[in-house]
Scaffold this motif. Structure first.
Motif, PDB file in Angstrom:
ATOM      1  N   GLU A 141      -6.144   0.819  -9.099  1.00  0.00           N
ATOM      2  CA  GLU A 141      -6.848   1.812  -9.911  1.00  0.00           C
ATOM      3  C   GLU A 141      -6.710   3.152  -9.196  1.00  0.00           C
ATOM      4  O   GLU A 141      -7.354   3.397  -8.178  1.00  0.00           O
ATOM      5  CB  GLU A 141      -8.319   1.430 -10.060  1.00  0.00           C
ATOM      6  N   ASN A 142      -5.837   4.003  -9.723  1.00  0.00           N
ATOM      7  CA  ASN A 142      -5.450   5.217  -9.003  1.00  0.00           C
ATOM      8  C   ASN A 142      -6.501   6.305  -9.179  1.00  0.00           C
ATOM      9  O   ASN A 142      -6.754   6.776 -10.295  1.00  0.00           O
ATOM     10  CB  ASN A 142      -4.091   5.710  -9.498  1.00  0.00           C
ATOM     11  N   ARG A 143      -7.081   6.725  -8.067  1.00  0.00           N
ATOM     12  CA  ARG A 143      -8.090   7.780  -8.084  1.00  0.00           C
ATOM     13  C   ARG A 143      -7.546   9.097  -7.522  1.00  0.00           C
ATOM     14  O   ARG A 143      -8.323   9.997  -7.214  1.00  0.00           O
ATOM     15  CB  ARG A 143      -9.320   7.325  -7.289  1.00  0.00           C
ATOM     16  N   GLU A 144      -6.225   9.171  -7.377  1.00  0.00           N
ATOM     17  CA  GLU A 144      -5.566  10.387  -6.889  1.00  0.00           C
ATOM     18  C   GLU A 144      -6.079  10.794  -5.506  1.00  0.00           C
ATOM     19  O   GLU A 144      -6.239  11.966  -5.197  1.00  0.00           O
ATOM     20  CB  GLU A 144      -5.749  11.544  -7.885  1.00  0.00           C
ATOM     21  N   TRP A 145      -6.339   9.783  -4.660  1.00  0.00           N
ATOM     22  CA  TRP A 145      -6.791  10.040  -3.297  1.00  0.00           C
ATOM     23  C   TRP A 145      -5.655  10.586  -2.440  1.00  0.00           C
ATOM     24  O   TRP A 145      -4.480  10.351  -2.699  1.00  0.00           O
ATOM     25  CB  TRP A 145      -7.303   8.755  -2.662  1.00  0.00           C
ATOM     26  N   ASP A 146      -6.039  11.284  -1.348  1.00  0.00           N
ATOM     27  CA  ASP A 146      -5.051  11.770  -0.382  1.00  0.00           C
ATOM     28  C   ASP A 146      -4.680  10.696   0.626  1.00  0.00           C
ATOM     29  O   ASP A 146      -3.723  10.860   1.373  1.00  0.00           O
ATOM     30  CB  ASP A 146      -5.597  12.993   0.367  1.00  0.00           C
ATOM     31  N   TRP A 147      -5.446   9.627   0.702  1.00  0.00           N
ATOM     32  CA  TRP A 147      -5.167   8.563   1.660  1.00  0.00           C
ATOM     33  C   TRP A 147      -4.617   7.321   0.935  1.00  0.00           C
ATOM     34  O   TRP A 147      -4.679   7.214  -0.277  1.00  0.00           O
ATOM     35  CB  TRP A 147      -6.421   8.195   2.459  1.00  0.00           C
ATOM     36  N   GLY A 148      -4.074   6.401   1.710  1.00  0.00           N
ATOM     37  CA  GLY A 148      -3.401   5.247   1.134  1.00  0.00           C
ATOM     38  C   GLY A 148      -4.357   4.175   0.653  1.00  0.00           C
ATOM     39  O   GLY A 148      -5.431   3.970   1.229  1.00  0.00           O
ATOM     40  N   TYR A 149      -3.938   3.465  -0.377  1.00  0.00           N
ATOM     41  CA  TYR A 149      -4.721   2.349  -0.895  1.00  0.00           C
ATOM     42  C   TYR A 149      -4.534   1.131   0.000  1.00  0.00           C
ATOM     43  O   TYR A 149      -3.425   0.809   0.426  1.00  0.00           O
ATOM     44  CB  TYR A 149      -4.295   2.025  -2.328  1.00  0.00           C
ATOM     45  N   TRP A 249       5.360 -19.615   6.393  1.00  0.00           N
ATOM     46  CA  TRP A 249       5.839 -20.986   6.583  1.00  0.00           C
ATOM     47  C   TRP A 249       4.971 -21.729   7.598  1.00  0.00           C
ATOM     48  O   TRP A 249       4.674 -22.920   7.426  1.00  0.00           O
ATOM     49  CB  TRP A 249       7.294 -20.959   7.041  1.00  0.00           C
ATOM     50  N   ASP A 250       4.556 -21.024   8.633  1.00  0.00           N
ATOM     51  CA  ASP A 250       3.771 -21.650   9.697  1.00  0.00           C
ATOM     52  C   ASP A 250       2.295 -21.266   9.680  1.00  0.00           C
ATOM     53  O   ASP A 250       1.488 -21.905  10.359  1.00  0.00           O
ATOM     54  CB  ASP A 250       4.347 -21.283  11.073  1.00  0.00           C
ATOM     55  N   ARG A 251       1.934 -20.221   8.908  1.00  0.00           N
ATOM     56  CA  ARG A 251       0.566 -19.700   8.989  1.00  0.00           C
ATOM     57  C   ARG A 251      -0.006 -19.542   7.586  1.00  0.00           C
ATOM     58  O   ARG A 251       0.091 -18.490   6.966  1.00  0.00           O
ATOM     59  CB  ARG A 251       0.559 -18.367   9.747  1.00  0.00           C
ATOM     60  N   ALA A 252      -0.644 -20.592   7.099  1.00  0.00           N
ATOM     61  CA  ALA A 252      -1.197 -20.581   5.748  1.00  0.00           C
ATOM     62  C   ALA A 252      -2.275 -19.515   5.581  1.00  0.00           C
ATOM     63  O   ALA A 252      -2.513 -19.033   4.469  1.00  0.00           O
ATOM     64  CB  ALA A 252      -1.768 -21.958   5.407  1.00  0.00           C
ATOM     65  N   GLU A 253      -2.930 -19.130   6.676  1.00  0.00           N
ATOM     66  CA  GLU A 253      -4.008 -18.143   6.572  1.00  0.00           C
ATOM     67  C   GLU A 253      -3.511 -16.752   6.171  1.00  0.00           C
ATOM     68  O   GLU A 253      -4.318 -15.864   5.842  1.00  0.00           O
ATOM     69  CB  GLU A 253      -4.775 -18.044   7.897  1.00  0.00           C
ATOM     70  N   LEU A 254      -2.194 -16.540   6.185  1.00  0.00           N
ATOM     71  CA  LEU A 254      -1.639 -15.246   5.800  1.00  0.00           C
ATOM     72  C   LEU A 254      -1.455 -15.113   4.288  1.00  0.00           C
ATOM     73  O   LEU A 254      -1.053 -14.054   3.812  1.00  0.00           O
ATOM     74  CB  LEU A 254      -0.301 -15.008   6.503  1.00  0.00           C
ATOM     75  N   ALA A 255      -1.738 -16.187   3.534  1.00  0.00           N
ATOM     76  CA  ALA A 255      -1.649 -16.110   2.080  1.00  0.00           C
ATOM     77  C   ALA A 255      -2.642 -15.071   1.579  1.00  0.00           C
ATOM     78  O   ALA A 255      -3.835 -15.136   1.891  1.00  0.00           O
ATOM     79  CB  ALA A 255      -1.925 -17.470   1.451  1.00  0.00           C
ATOM     80  N   GLY A 256      -2.160 -14.100   0.826  1.00  0.00           N
ATOM     81  CA  GLY A 256      -3.010 -13.014   0.351  1.00  0.00           C
ATOM     82  C   GLY A 256      -2.157 -11.858  -0.124  1.00  0.00           C
ATOM     83  O   GLY A 256      -0.974 -12.020  -0.421  1.00  0.00           O
ATOM     84  N   ALA A 257      -2.748 -10.675  -0.194  1.00  0.00           N
ATOM     85  CA  ALA A 257      -2.053  -9.486  -0.674  1.00  0.00           C
ATOM     86  C   ALA A 257      -1.619  -8.616   0.488  1.00  0.00           C
ATOM     87  O   ALA A 257      -2.342  -8.480   1.484  1.00  0.00           O
ATOM     88  CB  ALA A 257      -2.959  -8.690  -1.609  1.00  0.00           C
ATOM     89  N   TRP A 258      -0.420  -8.005   0.357  1.00  0.00           N
ATOM     90  CA  TRP A 258       0.154  -7.214   1.437  1.00  0.00           C
ATOM     91  C   TRP A 258       0.818  -5.958   0.881  1.00  0.00           C
ATOM     92  O   TRP A 258       1.555  -6.027  -0.105  1.00  0.00           O
ATOM     93  CB  TRP A 258       1.210  -8.038   2.195  1.00  0.00           C
ATOM     94  N   ASN A 259       0.575  -4.834   1.545  1.00  0.00           N
ATOM     95  CA  ASN A 259       1.290  -3.587   1.271  1.00  0.00           C
ATOM     96  C   ASN A 259       2.453  -3.440   2.240  1.00  0.00           C
ATOM     97  O   ASN A 259       2.297  -3.698   3.445  1.00  0.00           O
ATOM     98  CB  ASN A 259       0.371  -2.375   1.465  1.00  0.00           C
ATOM     99  N   PHE A 260       3.582  -2.993   1.719  1.00  0.00           N
ATOM    100  CA  PHE A 260       4.731  -2.645   2.563  1.00  0.00           C
ATOM    101  C   PHE A 260       5.206  -1.256   2.143  1.00  0.00           C
ATOM    102  O   PHE A 260       6.092  -1.100   1.305  1.00  0.00           O
ATOM    103  CB  PHE A 260       5.847  -3.671   2.415  1.00  0.00           C
ATOM    104  N   GLY A 261       4.569  -0.248   2.725  1.00  0.00           N
ATOM    105  CA  GLY A 261       4.878   1.131   2.366  1.00  0.00           C
ATOM    106  C   GLY A 261       5.414   1.908   3.551  1.00  0.00           C
ATOM    107  O   GLY A 261       5.384   1.445   4.692  1.00  0.00           O
TER     108      GLY A 261
END
Length: 353
Positions: A141-149, A249-261
């Motif tokens: 939900e883009n609020r036109e912030w100056d910082w990253g989501y 593959w080895d760390r199921a706890e990493l399942a989730g959302a990730w940004n790569f910017g």
């Protein structure tokens, strides 16, 4: 933690299914996986542009290529049964903002129900170890912030494309919590936008429009020259997707959302990109402001990728200057009729080094 590197030993012989493999990002990732020795299969409806990196780079020669519609559950299910993948990277999408205004139904059918079809087929099959669903930085939900989501910001999206990607993120989270919470299948979503690189001929995209005009010696109309975007070479986020898949593959706890910017300094106005590319391209690039009626687009958009830096040791290997140099080199080689596959693989090798 220490930087993670892409491990050729992990990918050697690994069975990978990549949806949307005929597109710009899909072609780059297909060639990269082939160079790593993976057993790659692709599932895609068609080749989206003419010309295309997929055809020029002879991408199909190093993989199994399946023609199918992501909106057809039976076709998706059959592809999984045929390929027996250990890793699935879901990239197939309707990826154009302006096209989503013209055909919102197709956009939602592809980006939302297509995602449902892939995840449901994986759930039914039961033996896929790692799933990476590629969405977009525009899912927020883009609020036109100056910082990253950050990854836990609310999903949203003004236009049908952006909104459909927010919906795809919600679908992914629901499947992860409802069906994949035991960790046997590790499901992650990844967000990266405004990727640029050689071999992109998408419609209504800045770099392809610029390079088409440059190659033809024409003037290109530019809309929203003051809009700020997180520009990065396509290999930066692709390296993140591969790094995350290895880690999952080895760390199921990493399942989730990730940004790569990209780094904050590489979030630049459209006009800056146009001018910098023009300085690098022989003969320059001529452009004028687009005075036509254009649909809504966000003015300001950045990603916060500190989670990937802290937990995966990932960071973009090429800054924006390196990305533009690589792009000019790629299209220059194309203009000189050099072997596109060799040029693309050489840039992958340079990036990896």
């Amino acid at each position: 933690m220490a930087d993670m590197a892409i491990d050729p030993e992990f990918w050697q012989g690994r069975h990978v299914l990549l949806t949307g493999h005929t597109g710009f990002k899909g072609s780059w990732l297909s060639l990269w996986l082939q160079s790593l020795g993976a057993e790659v299969a692709g599932f895609s409806l068609d080749i989206p542009t003419t010309p295309s990196l997929f055809e020029l780079g002879h991408v199909a020669e190093g993989m199994r290529s399946i023609v199918g519609d992501i909106r057809d559950y039976g076709a998706v299910e059959a592809a999984l049964a045929e390929c027996e993948p250990e890793v699935v990277i879901h990239m197939a999408a309707q990826s154009l903002v302006r096209r989503s205004f013209a055909d919102p139904r197709e956009t939602y059918a592809t980006n939302v129900m297509g995602t449902v079809n892939v995840l449901e087929a994986i759930r039914a099959k039961g033996d896929v170890r790692v799933v990476v669903n590629v969405t977009s930085d525009k899912c927020y939900e883009n609020r036109e912030w100056d910082w990253g989501y950050r990854e836990d910001e609310p999903m949203g999206g003004h236009d049908p494309y952006s909104n459909s990607k927010g919906c795809a993120e919600l679908v992914t989270a629901a499947f992860r919590r409802s069906f994949f919470h035991n960790g046997e299948t590790r499901l992650a979503s990844v967000r990266a936008g405004n990727v640029i690189g050689g071999g992109d001929w998408g419609e209504d995209r800045l770099l392809p429009d610029l390079m088409r005009a440059a190659l033809a010696g024409e003037t290109v109309p530019i809309r929203n020259p003051t809009a700020v975007r997180p520009w990065q070479h396509v290999l930066n986020p692709l390296s993140g997707y591969l790094t995350l898949a290895q880690a999952l593959w080895d760390r199921a706890e990493l399942a989730g959302a990730w940004n790569f910017g990209p780094s904050d300094e590489d979030a630049r106005p459209v006009s800056w990109i146009v001018d910098e590319l023009g300085e690098r391209w022989p003969g320059g690039v001529r452009w004028v402001p687009d005075e036509g009626s254009n649909p809504h687009e966000a003015h300001q958009l950045k990603l916060d990728s500190s989670r990937a830096r802290a937990r995966l040791g990932w960071r973009p290997a090429w800054n924006l200057d390196a990305a533009l140099d690589a792009i000019v080199g790629w299209y220059g080689a194309y203009a000189d009729s050099r072997d596109v596959r060799e040029v693309t693989l050489a840039q992958i090798a340079e990036f990896s080094a």
